[in-house]
Design a protein around this motif. Structure first.
Motif, PDB file in Angstrom:
ATOM      1  N   ARG A   1       2.920   0.213   5.674  1.00  0.00           N
ATOM      2  CA  ARG A   1       1.860   0.425   4.670  1.00  0.00           C
ATOM      3  C   ARG A   1       0.596  -0.227   5.156  1.00  0.00           C
ATOM      4  NH1 ARG A   1       3.345  -1.807   0.163  1.00  0.00           N
ATOM      5  NH2 ARG A   1       5.117  -0.031  -0.078  1.00  0.00           N
ATOM      6  N   ILE A   2       0.467  -1.392   5.472  1.00  0.00           N
ATOM      7  CA  ILE A   2      -1.037  -2.224   5.883  1.00  0.00           C
ATOM      8  C   ILE A   2      -1.472  -1.529   7.131  1.00  0.00           C
ATOM      9  CG2 ILE A   2      -1.719  -4.279   6.928  1.00  0.00           C
ATOM     10  CD1 ILE A   2       0.301  -5.835   5.330  1.00  0.00           C
ATOM     11  N   ALA A   3      -0.470  -0.904   8.046  1.00  0.00           N
ATOM     12  CA  ALA A   3      -0.987  -0.369   9.233  1.00  0.00           C
ATOM     13  C   ALA A   3      -1.503   1.041   8.859  1.00  0.00           C
ATOM     14  CB  ALA A   3       0.429  -0.209  10.306  1.00  0.00           C
ATOM     15  N   GLN A   4      -0.750   1.664   7.913  1.00  0.00           N
ATOM     16  CA  GLN A   4      -1.340   2.966   7.543  1.00  0.00           C
ATOM     17  C   GLN A   4      -2.802   3.187   6.982  1.00  0.00           C
ATOM     18  OE1 GLN A   4       1.866   4.121   5.010  1.00  0.00           O
ATOM     19  NE2 GLN A   4       3.218   4.726   6.708  1.00  0.00           N
ATOM     20  N   ARG A   5      -2.778   2.035   6.229  1.00  0.00           N
ATOM     21  CA  ARG A   5      -4.305   1.787   5.621  1.00  0.00           C
ATOM     22  C   ARG A   5      -5.430   1.467   6.757  1.00  0.00           C
ATOM     23  NH1 ARG A   5      -1.830  -0.790  -0.157  1.00  0.00           N
ATOM     24  NH2 ARG A   5      -1.271   1.082  -1.017  1.00  0.00           N
ATOM     25  N   PHE A   6      -4.895   0.691   7.616  1.00  0.00           N
ATOM     26  CA  PHE A   6      -5.732   0.299   8.618  1.00  0.00           C
ATOM     27  C   PHE A   6      -6.284   1.536   9.340  1.00  0.00           C
ATOM     28  CE2 PHE A   6      -7.251  -0.879  12.835  1.00  0.00           C
ATOM     29  CZ  PHE A   6      -8.162  -1.706  12.496  1.00  0.00           C
TER      30      PHE A   6
END
Length: 568
Positions: free
Chosen positions: A51-56
């Protein structure tokens, strides 16, 4: 977006994003485990990291600028980041809309000092390509410039307006985040974040300096001036500044266009084999290499007319490289070691591979390499000589287990890849992908073996000279041995033999470092070969192995250097 308010908002958006997920990481990875709640942290870790990578990813595409480059950079930092993040960022591209031509025109005219109509006979308002740092337009030189340069059709690269300010803000935000991270011991013990950011900053600033790119293009062209396999576009220096780059239009068949190659009577499998050889020469012979050889930057150019004919090898085409903003260099000391490793790999020689590692400086001459040699022999027995088609038949679970095991080991080490070695890995990964796309039956061993045979011939003279030097040294030691034994006996009789405890402690510390370097050598030798071979269907696993091969090499080299400084 170049006014002060927008720049402040951009800075705040980047730092707030980082602060939010740093707090989240602190809570789950540090605080909860101290309360004995590690199971809570582990339960949804994969989903949380994704999720962190997707939001970045969303943030990077929205902001553009250096943020897309940051995502691309992080996607290859398998030595630092978990695969849940790197895999999610793997496909991040310059997904940005083009700048309106009116703004591009204004910047170009300001840079060149003349109206665009005087600088060029024609510029296509529709961009050929748009990226986060600049965009390219096709055009024609004026009659006077065409007569002076001998070319007419050109491509003009023009920076996005305000990109200097955007890069400055992005770097300030990244330095702020690196400062935060450097205060977290869990991070600082493994990664020197400020240094990592400065390496990224240096690469980024070079990439937005088109004078630097033009100089790279001319240096690359000089390196291959006598090689009929390689072509480079000419630079129109009269129409080139730091923000505008004018190059000869060399558009031809993309290296990935298999149908186009066949239609031109060019065998894709021959292109794959020759491309690997050209890149080997850049990496291991010249030491100055194109670090971004993706399909958009490599053309296969048929010879223009019958007068040009074919080269000595019977080829009627050349590789034309473009985009020299990202280049790398391999130091001569490392290049020598890598050449010896290639020779050992080509002959499936586990012991030779260990000797090559020692030449690189990873192992001391006194190190016990028996276990290393057995590990290398086992690796060659399982995967040695396999081509991509054969590797596709290997159980994917075996690849996964191999990658997981060594990926965990690497991420536990307190070291990171240097930027230059990261570029080597990036280049080799792209070469592997290009070649396998051109020819599914492509076998990297077929490309290595003729190259290794040539290296053997070139290195044979050095080997003989080295043998003579060692023989002379050994003869000198033997000749002095009786006198040294007699002197030692006399010192014993006179009571002049003393034990020096500090030296003993340094020796013990040296033995401990040697042990760590032996472990590093096992990882390096196994994964350097495995990474090239195993990058088949799943890009992540192949790239993991190639990255892992560099980490223990760096570990061993730095451990040796630190040890020598400490002993001084």
């Amino acid at each position: 977006m170049t006014d002060v308010g927008d720049m402040r908002a951009r800075y705040r958006r980047i730092t707030r994003f980082a602060a939010r997920y740093l707090v989240q990481a602190w809570w789950f990875e540090l605080f909860l485990p101290r309360l004995g709640l590690s199971w809570v942290s582990a339960r949804h870790r994969t989903r949380r990291l994704q999720r962190i990578a997707q939001r970045f990813h969303v943030l990077a595409v929205d902001l553009g600028g250096l943020m897309i480059k940051v995502g691309q950079f992080m996607s290859s930092r398998l030595d630092v980041l978990p695969p849940e993040i790197t895999k999610e960022l793997e496909g991040l591209q310059d997904e940005v809309p083009p700048v309106p031509f009116a703004a591009i025109r204004l910047l170009a005219e300001t840079e060149l000092g003349v109206p665009l109509e005087r600088a060029y006979a024609f510029i296509d308002p529709t961009p050929l390509a748009a990226a986060s740092l600049g965009q390219a337009h096709r055009g024609l030189l004026s009659d006077a410039d065409a007569a002076a340069t001998g070319m007419t059709e050109i491509v003009v690269k023009i920076q996005r307006p305000g990109i200097d300010q955007i890069v400055d803000v992005d770097l300030r935000a990244l330095r702020r985040v690196a400062g935060w991270l450097s205060r977290v011991r869990l991070v600082s013990d493994r990664v020197d974040m400020p240094t990592l950011v400065e390496e990224f900053a240096a690469t980024s600033l070079e990439e937005i300096d088109y004078l630097h790119e033009a100089a790279n293009a001319e240096r690359f062209a000089a390196d291959f001036a006598d090689d009929p396999r390689v072509g480079v576009p000419d630079v129109v220096w009269e129409r080139t500044t730091r923000r505008v780059l004018t190059l000869q239009d060399v558009t031809a068949i993309k290296i990935s266009d298999v149908d186009g190659l066949r239609a031109a009577g060019i065998d894709p499998s021959e292109v794959a084999a020759e491309f690997a050889a050209v890149m080997f020469d850049q990496l291991f012979a010249d030491g100055f290499f194109h670090a971004d050889p993706h399909p958009g930057n490599i053309f296969v150019t048929p010879r223009a007319n019958a007068a040009e004919g074919t080269d000595a090898a019977g080829r009627s085409w050349t590789f034309t490289f473009i985009d020299f903003g990202m280049m790398g260099e391999v130091p001569e000391s490392l290049r020598r070691g890598l050449r010896r490793l290639i020779i050992a790999a080509a002959s499936r020689d586990g012991k030779g591979l260990v000797d090559g590692i020692r030449d690189v400086g990873v192992l001391l001459p006194s190190a016990d390499t028996a276990e290393l040699e057995r590990a290398m022999t086992a690796l060659f027995a399982r995967f040695g000589g396999m081509g991509f088609a054969e590797l596709q038949q290997v159980d994917e679970r075996e690849f996964r287990a191999f990658a997981t095991e060594f990926g965990d080991v690497v991420r536990s080490l307190p070291f990171q890849l240097p930027e230059n070695f990261l570029l080597i890995i990036r280049a080799m990964s792209l070469v592997s992908g290009n070649c396998s796309a051109l020819d599914p039956a492509f076998n990297i061993w077929d490309a290595i073996e003729p190259y290794a045979n040539r290296l053997i011939r070139e290195e044979s003279g050095n080997v003989v000279q080295g043998f003579v030097k060692e023989a002379r040294s050994a003869a000198g030691v033997v000749a002095r041995l009786p006198r040294r034994i007699d002197d030692l006996a006399t010192r014993f009789e006179d009571g002049r033999i003393a034990v020096q405890a500090p030296r003993l402690e340094r020796r013990l510390a040296g033995l401990e470092r040697t042990g760590r370097r032996v472990i590093s050598a096992v990882l390096f030798a196994a994964l350097f070969l495995g990474g090239i071979l195993l990058r088949v269907d799943d890009v992540v696993f192949g790239t993991v192995l190639m990255s892992v091969s560099a980490i223990p090499l760096l570990h061993a080299l730095l451990a040796g250097a630190v040890g020598r400084r400490g002993a001084g």
